[in-house]
Scaffold this motif. Sequence first.
Motif, PDB file in Angstrom:
ATOM      1  N   LYS A  25      46.155  22.825  40.252  1.00 39.52           N
ATOM      2  CA  LYS A  25      45.296  22.506  41.385  1.00 39.52           C
ATOM      3  C   LYS A  25      44.095  23.445  41.391  1.00 39.52           C
ATOM      4  O   LYS A  25      44.225  24.655  41.201  1.00 39.52           O
ATOM      5  N   ALA A  26      42.904  22.882  41.599  1.00 41.43           N
ATOM      6  CA  ALA A  26      41.685  23.693  41.666  1.00 41.43           C
ATOM      7  C   ALA A  26      41.664  24.458  42.985  1.00 41.43           C
ATOM      8  O   ALA A  26      41.766  23.873  44.054  1.00 41.43           O
TER       9      ALA A  26
ATOM     10  N   THR B  87      34.245  26.041  42.484  1.00 38.68           N
ATOM     11  CA  THR B  87      33.710  25.560  41.208  1.00 38.68           C
ATOM     12  C   THR B  87      34.531  24.410  40.634  1.00 38.68           C
ATOM     13  O   THR B  87      34.132  23.816  39.634  1.00 38.68           O
ATOM     14  N   GLY B  88      35.665  24.117  41.251  1.00 43.97           N
ATOM     15  CA  GLY B  88      36.541  23.076  40.724  1.00 43.97           C
ATOM     16  C   GLY B  88      37.540  23.597  39.710  1.00 43.97           C
ATOM     17  O   GLY B  88      38.252  22.798  39.078  1.00 43.97           O
TER      18      GLY B  88
ATOM     19  N   LYS C  33      43.696  34.100  33.178  1.00 42.26           N
ATOM     20  CA  LYS C  33      42.841  33.194  32.408  1.00 42.26           C
ATOM     21  C   LYS C  33      41.738  32.682  33.334  1.00 42.26           C
ATOM     22  O   LYS C  33      42.025  32.100  34.383  1.00 42.26           O
ATOM     23  N   LYS C  34      40.495  32.865  32.948  1.00 44.70           N
ATOM     24  CA  LYS C  34      39.354  32.565  33.812  1.00 44.70           C
ATOM     25  C   LYS C  34      38.911  31.102  33.684  1.00 44.70           C
ATOM     26  O   LYS C  34      38.878  30.539  32.585  1.00 44.70           O
TER      27      LYS C  34
END
Length: 425
Positions: free
Chosen positions: A304-305, A309-310, A335-336
């Motif tokens: 899920k975002a 920025t989504g 993790k980006k």
Amino acid sequence: MPWRNKEASSPSSANPPLEALQSPSFRGNMADKLKDPSTLGFLEAAVKISHTSPDIPAEVQMSVKDHIMRHTRLQRQTTEPASSTRHTSFKRHLPRQMHVSSVDYGNDLPPAAEQPTSIGRIKPELYKQKSVDGDDAKSEATKSCGKINFSLRYDYETETLIVRILKAFDLPAKDFCGSSDPYVKIYLLPDRKCKLQTRVHRKTLNPTFDENFHFPVPYEELADRKLHLSVFDFDRFSRHDMIGEVIMDNLFEASDLSRETSIWKDIQYATSESVDLGEIMFSLCYLPTAGRLTLTVIKCRNLKAMDITGYSDPYVKVSLLCDGRRLKKKKTTIKKNTLNPVYNEAIIFDIPPENMDQVSLLISVMDYDRVGHNEIIGVCRVGINAEGLGRDHWNEMLAYPRKPIAHWHSLVEVKKSFKEGNPRL
């Protein structure tokens, strides 16, 4: 003189001679008076007077003191605190055991006076935490709200999954008139942008829909898709009420989809549509000789975002639980800007074989936030007391020691009993 006679007669009337105090008749009368509770307080105060008082003989003082001590002993009650239970291992995480010896109140008491009572007794059952899912939550989660009949078929030429909603049966009444106005929403997860729904059927608890819905999807992606059906009651003047939902994790459980197959499913009780939080894949491996449990976080998908920025900045936190208490926690790297992170990182816990049935693992996928608290995207749990795939994965690991067992697990919303305080820890 009169005053001399009065002074001389006063002591003789108030204080009897010493011979009278020592007579058996006087001592018998005094013993009867000692049995009277009303005189107990007065006698107790009398004993506190100096033992050398000439007004009270030494024998009477000793008799009164002995009677008061016996009366006090008979009112005492003994307790037997029970020793608290704890695990044989993880000693550094558990409190010290308290040793309590019984108190000796004397050997001259009658045996019936030393009967233990429940006052002061430690009851371990009062300190046991409730399970991760209470009985009320389980009853609601398993509550059936009727049945729904649909069919699935895959068209290889157009690469389209055809979902046919046939009918529903024995739906609950949501209106005051004892009926409902049902319709069905259809999703092919994890895509929620493509939402399809049936027509509304008025005032019926057994609607017949018979409608087809087409979802363009490549055949090789069907194994990663889920069918989500949400049944609603239409309301013209307020928010539509949700009757229940059906989630079909494996589209191939009934057939290979080459021909149309009819499927019946129970509609599970729900008050709102389930949110797809994503999935995590990890493997479990246990070495009994070394007492070492290795959880390897492989990857996640369709998370899920959480950011505007989504995307999300996900990392995985693994907590070792013992009877609802968190003993240890470890986490992966961050993790980006991704919803499908790949980790391949191993997390190791040392657990003796005799304690494997007392522990469980809580896997939390978190979204890192530089400002504010880190947010929980979703969680899953594995252990002997877990439910569904979490229990099966754990049992499979124990059945095949020294062999990594990997599975995909769906993330669910964190429950109150899973919260561990500050998620940034």
